[in-house]
Design an enzyme around this catalytic site. Sequence first.
Site, PDB file in Angstrom:
ATOM      1  N   LYS A  55       0.870  -1.248  -0.006  1.00  0.00           N
ATOM      2  CA  LYS A  55       0.022  -0.051  -0.118  1.00  0.00           C
ATOM      3  C   LYS A  55       1.227   1.627   0.042  1.00  0.00           C
ATOM      4  O   LYS A  55       1.842   0.765   0.551  1.00  0.00           O
ATOM      5  CB  LYS A  55      -0.821  -0.164   1.322  1.00  0.00           C
ATOM      6  CG  LYS A  55      -1.758  -0.994   1.407  1.00  0.00           C
ATOM      7  CD  LYS A  55      -2.668  -1.012   2.837  1.00  0.00           C
ATOM      8  CE  LYS A  55      -4.317  -2.778   2.439  1.00  0.00           C
ATOM      9  NZ  LYS A  55      -4.514  -2.370   3.541  1.00  0.00           N
ATOM     10  N   TYR A  95     -12.702  -2.594  -2.981  1.00  0.00           N
ATOM     11  CA  TYR A  95     -12.487  -3.139  -1.585  1.00  0.00           C
ATOM     12  C   TYR A  95     -14.981  -3.104  -1.688  1.00  0.00           C
ATOM     13  O   TYR A  95     -15.391  -2.443  -0.799  1.00  0.00           O
ATOM     14  CB  TYR A  95     -12.343  -1.391  -1.071  1.00  0.00           C
ATOM     15  CG  TYR A  95     -11.025  -1.780  -0.703  1.00  0.00           C
ATOM     16  CD1 TYR A  95     -10.867  -2.603  -0.087  1.00  0.00           C
ATOM     17  CD2 TYR A  95     -10.045  -0.707  -0.724  1.00  0.00           C
ATOM     18  CE1 TYR A  95      -9.481  -3.220   0.707  1.00  0.00           C
ATOM     19  CE2 TYR A  95      -8.871  -1.335  -0.550  1.00  0.00           C
ATOM     20  CZ  TYR A  95      -8.477  -2.166   0.605  1.00  0.00           C
ATOM     21  OH  TYR A  95      -7.625  -2.412   1.018  1.00  0.00           O
ATOM     22  N   ASN A 158      -1.724  -0.524   7.431  1.00  0.00           N
ATOM     23  CA  ASN A 158      -1.246  -1.322   7.556  1.00  0.00           C
ATOM     24  C   ASN A 158      -0.180  -1.791   6.946  1.00  0.00           C
ATOM     25  O   ASN A 158      -0.558  -3.328   5.993  1.00  0.00           O
ATOM     26  CB  ASN A 158      -2.236  -2.005   7.499  1.00  0.00           C
ATOM     27  CG  ASN A 158      -3.190  -2.435   7.263  1.00  0.00           C
ATOM     28  OD1 ASN A 158      -3.180  -1.922   6.115  1.00  0.00           O
ATOM     29  ND2 ASN A 158      -4.602  -3.444   7.867  1.00  0.00           N
ATOM     30  N   HIS A 161      -1.879  -5.309   1.512  1.00  0.00           N
ATOM     31  CA  HIS A 161      -3.132  -5.846   1.298  1.00  0.00           C
ATOM     32  C   HIS A 161      -2.793  -7.875   0.531  1.00  0.00           C
ATOM     33  O   HIS A 161      -1.902  -7.665  -0.083  1.00  0.00           O
ATOM     34  CB  HIS A 161      -3.803  -5.194   0.511  1.00  0.00           C
ATOM     35  CG  HIS A 161      -4.956  -6.573  -0.184  1.00  0.00           C
ATOM     36  ND1 HIS A 161      -5.891  -6.372   0.073  1.00  0.00           N
ATOM     37  CD2 HIS A 161      -4.805  -7.161  -1.170  1.00  0.00           C
ATOM     38  CE1 HIS A 161      -7.108  -7.370  -0.607  1.00  0.00           C
ATOM     39  NE2 HIS A 161      -6.082  -8.328  -1.324  1.00  0.00           N
ATOM     40  N   GLU A 172      -9.606 -10.586  -7.711  1.00  0.00           N
ATOM     41  CA  GLU A 172      -8.727  -9.098  -6.794  1.00  0.00           C
ATOM     42  C   GLU A 172      -7.565  -9.101  -8.397  1.00  0.00           C
ATOM     43  O   GLU A 172      -7.204  -8.399  -8.707  1.00  0.00           O
ATOM     44  CB  GLU A 172      -8.048  -9.055  -6.226  1.00  0.00           C
ATOM     45  CG  GLU A 172      -9.792  -9.010  -4.735  1.00  0.00           C
ATOM     46  CD  GLU A 172      -8.449  -9.287  -3.274  1.00  0.00           C
ATOM     47  OE1 GLU A 172      -7.418  -9.453  -3.216  1.00  0.00           O
ATOM     48  OE2 GLU A 172      -9.443  -8.842  -2.453  1.00  0.00           O
TER      49      GLU A 172
HETATM   50  P1  IDP Z   1      -7.834  -7.012   5.236  1.00  0.00           P
HETATM   51  O1  IDP Z   1      -6.186  -6.039   4.925  1.00  0.00           O
HETATM   52  O2  IDP Z   1      -6.617  -7.476   6.550  1.00  0.00           O
HETATM   53  O3  IDP Z   1      -8.046  -7.831   5.078  1.00  0.00           O
HETATM   54  P2  IDP Z   1     -10.700  -5.850   6.251  1.00  0.00           P
HETATM   55  O4  IDP Z   1     -10.955  -5.885   7.393  1.00  0.00           O
HETATM   56  O5  IDP Z   1     -10.865  -6.277   4.384  1.00  0.00           O
HETATM   57  O6  IDP Z   1      -8.983  -6.169   6.499  1.00  0.00           O
HETATM   58  O7  IDP Z   1      -9.959  -4.125   5.705  1.00  0.00           O
HETATM   59  C1  IDP Z   1      -9.333  -3.938   4.486  1.00  0.00           C
HETATM   60  C2  IDP Z   1      -8.973  -2.761   4.882  1.00  0.00           C
HETATM   61  O8  IDP Z   1     -10.049  -1.603   5.170  1.00  0.00           O
HETATM   62  C3  IDP Z   1      -7.350  -2.841   5.847  1.00  0.00           C
HETATM   63  O9  IDP Z   1      -6.264  -3.717   5.848  1.00  0.00           O
HETATM   64  C4  IDP Z   1      -7.695  -1.238   6.486  1.00  0.00           C
HETATM   65  O10 IDP Z   1      -6.626  -0.891   5.760  1.00  0.00           O
HETATM   66  C5  IDP Z   1      -9.107  -0.702   6.037  1.00  0.00           C
HETATM   67  N1  IDP Z   1      -9.448  -1.163   8.080  1.00  0.00           N
HETATM   68  C6  IDP Z   1      -9.917  -2.250   8.573  1.00  0.00           C
HETATM   69  N2  IDP Z   1     -11.058  -1.748   9.008  1.00  0.00           N
HETATM   70  C7  IDP Z   1     -10.428   0.154   9.061  1.00  0.00           C
HETATM   71  C8  IDP Z   1     -10.365   0.574  11.040  1.00  0.00           C
HETATM   72  O11 IDP Z   1     -11.206   0.325  11.405  1.00  0.00           O
HETATM   73  N3  IDP Z   1     -10.190   1.791  10.389  1.00  0.00           N
HETATM   74  C9  IDP Z   1      -9.228   2.172   9.392  1.00  0.00           C
HETATM   75  N4  IDP Z   1      -9.238   1.881   8.125  1.00  0.00           N
HETATM   76  C10 IDP Z   1      -9.420   0.157   8.261  1.00  0.00           C
HETATM   77 MG    MG Z   2      -9.732  -8.165   3.545  1.00  0.00          MG
END
Ligand code: IDP
Ligand code: MG
Length: 196
Positions: A55, A95, A158, A161, A172
Site C-alpha cells: 500500500k 473494496y 497497515n 493487502h 482481485e
Molecule cells: P484485511 O486488509 O486484513 O483483509 P479488511 O477487513 O478487508 O482487512 O479491511 C480492508 C482494509 O481496510 C484494511 O487492510 C485497512 O486498510 C482498512 N481498515 C479496516 N478496518 C479499518 C478501520 O477500522 N479503520 C481504518 N481502516 C480500516
Molecule cells: Mg480483506
Amino acid sequence: MLQRCVFKTMVQRFHSGRRDTWRFPAALLYGHGAATHRHSSTDLPDKEQTLIVVKPDGVQRRLVGQIVQRFEQRGFKLVGLKMLRVSEDVLSQHYCQLTSKPFYPSLLYYMMSAPVVVMVWEGHKVIQTSRVMVGHTNPAEAQAGTVRGDFSFHVSRNVVHASDSLEGAQREIQLWFQGKELLNWDCWDQTMTCEE
Ligand code: IDP
Ligand code: MG
C-alpha cells in the site's frame, strides 16, 4: 558419472529401507530442459495464486524490498509485479464489501494518495500462508514477525493487502492484472520447496 552416483545412492537407500522417502531433483537427473518438460508450471498441482499489494505507506516508507524478500524467502513464486497509481474505479471494486464502513472514504483517499506495488504470488496454500505472514488487519493485534506486526501500528496504515480466500484472490487478480501480465515460468528449485 552423475547417473552412476544416482544409482549408487538409490541402492544404498533401498538397502537401508528408505525406498519411499527417496527422491532426486528432476533438474539434476534429466537436465533443465527435461525437467521443464516434466514439471512445467501448467502440470503442477499447486498453482494457487494470491494478490499482494504494498500500500502507499509501504511504498513511501521504502518497504517494498523487504516485503518481496519475505515471500521469496518463504519459497513462493512471483508471477506478476507492477507499480501504479490505482484508480477509484479499481479500488471501489476491490473494496466493494466495505462501502458501508465509516472508514471507507478515508481508505480510498489513502490508497490513491501515492503509488502502490501490486504482485501475484504462486504456490502451495499461498493464500492462507500469506495471510499469516501479513498478520492481523489491526497492526496493534498483529504478531511480531508478521509484516503488519513488524512495520505498522495503526489499522489505517497497515502496509499491505493480501487476498483472504480463493474466490477473493481470483476476483482481485483479474481486477488488477491482465492475463498477459502474469508469467508462467518454471522455478528451478520447485522440487526442493514442494513435494510434486
Ligand atoms: P484485511 O486488509 O486484513 O483483509 P479488511 O477487513 O478487508 O482487512 O479491511 C480492508 C482494509 O481496510 C484494511 O487492510 C485497512 O486498510 C482498512 N481498515 C479496516 N478496518 C479499518 C478501520 O477500522 N479503520 C481504518 N481502516 C480500516
Ligand atoms: Mg480483506
